[in-house]
Scaffold this motif. Structure first.
Motif, PDB file in Angstrom:
ATOM      1  N   TRP B  36       1.828  42.660  23.652  1.00  0.00           N
ATOM      2  CA  TRP B  36       1.730  41.689  22.583  1.00  0.00           C
ATOM      3  C   TRP B  36       1.382  40.434  23.010  1.00  0.00           C
ATOM      4  O   TRP B  36       1.813  40.104  24.129  1.00  0.00           O
ATOM      5  CB  TRP B  36       3.323  41.305  21.838  1.00  0.00           C
ATOM      6  N   TYR B  37       0.365  39.783  22.404  1.00  0.00           N
ATOM      7  CA  TYR B  37      -0.337  38.678  22.845  1.00  0.00           C
ATOM      8  C   TYR B  37       0.058  37.594  21.695  1.00  0.00           C
ATOM      9  O   TYR B  37       0.106  37.813  20.401  1.00  0.00           O
ATOM     10  CB  TYR B  37      -1.846  38.566  23.000  1.00  0.00           C
ATOM     11  N   LYS B  38       0.194  36.242  22.149  1.00  0.00           N
ATOM     12  CA  LYS B  38       0.361  35.159  21.132  1.00  0.00           C
ATOM     13  C   LYS B  38      -1.112  34.203  21.309  1.00  0.00           C
ATOM     14  O   LYS B  38      -1.447  34.139  22.435  1.00  0.00           O
ATOM     15  CB  LYS B  38       1.561  34.536  21.786  1.00  0.00           C
ATOM     16  N   GLN B  39      -1.364  33.837  20.117  1.00  0.00           N
ATOM     17  CA  GLN B  39      -2.736  32.893  20.152  1.00  0.00           C
ATOM     18  C   GLN B  39      -2.041  31.707  19.089  1.00  0.00           C
ATOM     19  O   GLN B  39      -2.041  31.715  17.861  1.00  0.00           O
ATOM     20  CB  GLN B  39      -3.688  33.514  19.534  1.00  0.00           C
ATOM     21  N   PRO B  40      -1.467  30.780  19.935  1.00  0.00           N
ATOM     22  CA  PRO B  40      -1.024  29.440  19.399  1.00  0.00           C
ATOM     23  C   PRO B  40      -2.431  28.679  19.031  1.00  0.00           C
ATOM     24  O   PRO B  40      -3.355  29.116  19.068  1.00  0.00           O
ATOM     25  CB  PRO B  40      -0.639  28.498  20.217  1.00  0.00           C
ATOM     26  N   VAL B  48       2.629  37.886  25.883  1.00  0.00           N
ATOM     27  CA  VAL B  48       4.066  37.780  25.608  1.00  0.00           C
ATOM     28  C   VAL B  48       4.879  38.849  26.235  1.00  0.00           C
ATOM     29  O   VAL B  48       5.875  38.587  26.948  1.00  0.00           O
ATOM     30  CB  VAL B  48       4.417  37.798  24.128  1.00  0.00           C
ATOM     31  N   SER B  82      14.408  32.535  16.825  1.00  0.00           N
ATOM     32  CA  SER B  82      13.017  31.868  16.938  1.00  0.00           C
ATOM     33  C   SER B  82      12.936  30.292  16.750  1.00  0.00           C
ATOM     34  O   SER B  82      13.933  29.565  16.312  1.00  0.00           O
ATOM     35  CB  SER B  82      12.325  32.138  15.654  1.00  0.00           C
ATOM     36  N   ASP B  86       7.106  28.926  18.368  1.00  0.00           N
ATOM     37  CA  ASP B  86       6.711  30.340  18.497  1.00  0.00           C
ATOM     38  C   ASP B  86       5.633  30.446  17.199  1.00  0.00           C
ATOM     39  O   ASP B  86       5.193  31.750  17.029  1.00  0.00           O
ATOM     40  CB  ASP B  86       7.847  31.431  17.950  1.00  0.00           C
ATOM     41  N   THR B  87       5.335  29.351  16.436  1.00  0.00           N
ATOM     42  CA  THR B  87       4.538  29.605  15.446  1.00  0.00           C
ATOM     43  C   THR B  87       3.109  29.828  15.970  1.00  0.00           C
ATOM     44  O   THR B  87       2.458  29.010  16.969  1.00  0.00           O
ATOM     45  CB  THR B  87       4.498  28.183  14.608  1.00  0.00           C
ATOM     46  N   ALA B  88       2.469  31.026  15.678  1.00  0.00           N
ATOM     47  CA  ALA B  88       1.329  31.383  16.372  1.00  0.00           C
ATOM     48  C   ALA B  88       0.667  32.672  15.456  1.00  0.00           C
ATOM     49  O   ALA B  88       1.441  33.230  14.811  1.00  0.00           O
ATOM     50  CB  ALA B  88       1.358  31.598  17.815  1.00  0.00           C
ATOM     51  N   TYR B  90      -0.045  36.556  16.283  1.00  0.00           N
ATOM     52  CA  TYR B  90       0.503  37.559  17.255  1.00  0.00           C
ATOM     53  C   TYR B  90      -0.489  38.926  17.318  1.00  0.00           C
ATOM     54  O   TYR B  90      -0.439  39.291  16.114  1.00  0.00           O
ATOM     55  CB  TYR B  90       1.868  37.755  17.139  1.00  0.00           C
ATOM     56  N   ARG B 108       0.050  36.355  11.556  1.00  0.00           N
ATOM     57  CA  ARG B 108       0.385  35.096  11.588  1.00  0.00           C
ATOM     58  C   ARG B 108       1.873  34.608  11.161  1.00  0.00           C
ATOM     59  O   ARG B 108       2.260  35.093  10.159  1.00  0.00           O
ATOM     60  CB  ARG B 108      -0.657  34.283  10.459  1.00  0.00           C
TER      61      ARG B 108
END
Lengths: 116, 113
Positions: B36-40, B48, B82, B86-88, B90, B108
């Protein structure tokens, strides 16, 4: 942690010109680097896999003559967008695989290309 | 061909709540990795969590944990307590044979104050 840099972070060029984007692994060696393209609010689309000292492998539908990739050393890969068109405007992201940890890929911060 | 499907384009939850993001994949491979990757908003991709397919135990990283169901080819991400940060976007991702990573279309996530 492993760091990948990209340069430039933003570039604006005119139609018909070429632009080069650099991807560097700063504190590790990467035999393999990957180039992605990301359109707004979309996922990353793999364009090509770049291996040090050999020709890049392009994904289906990606024009190899338009997107030239060179991986001259274990820490540097470049993507050159040739004869740029407005539809080439996008966000380009590179990633590098750590030689020591083959399952890890570290991503650069991306380059926003705008072709006018 | 390997595919990754994220069925939730967008989600919103209140701060401090728990949220689960879904991901399914299709493969005939037996040994692979899931991520799992996060992209802000900065658009920097951040790892992640990672799960090796040969490990039965679900991976955890602080507030982030996964529910890996190999037979069902399911790989969901749970975010506990949360936070606004964490808003991003995923992305669920799949890699096999130390080769390229295949990404899902992303979810999103909005954390509401």
């Amino acid at each position: 942690g492993a760091v990948v840099s990209q340069h430039p972070s933003r570039v604006i060029c005119k139609s018909g010109t070429s632009v080069k984007i650099e991807c560097r692994s700063l504190d590790f060696q990467a035999t393999t680097m990957f180039w992605y393209r990301q359109f707004p609010k979309q996922s990353l689309m793999l364009m090509a896999t770049s291996n040090e000292g050999s020709k890049a492998t392009y994904e289906q539908g990606v024009e190899k003559d338009k997107f030239l990739i060179n991986h001259a050393s274990l820490t540097l890969s470049t993507l050159t967008v040739t004869s740029a068109h407005p539809e080439d405007s996008s966000f380009y992201i590179c990633s590098a695989r750590d030689l020591r940890h083959q399952y890890e890929q570290y991503f650069g911060p991306g380059t926003r290309l705008t072709v006018t | 061909a390997q595919t990754v499907t994220q069925s939730q384009p967008e989600m919103s939850v209140q701060e401090a709540e728990t949220v689960t993001l879904s991901c399914t994949y299709d493969t005939s491979e037996n040994n692979y990795y899931l991520f799992w990757y996060k992209q802000p908003p900065s658009r920097q991709m951040i790892l992640v969590i990672r799960q090796e397919a040969y490990k039965q135990q679900n991976a955890t990283e602080n507030r982030f944990s996964v529910n890996f169901q190999k037979a069902a080819k399911s790989f969901s991400l749970k975010i506990s307590d949360s936070q606004l940060g964490d808003t991003a976007m995923y992305f669920c991702a799949f890699m096999w044979d130390n080769d390229k990573i295949i990404f899902g279309k992303g979810t999103r996530l909005h954390i509401l104050p």
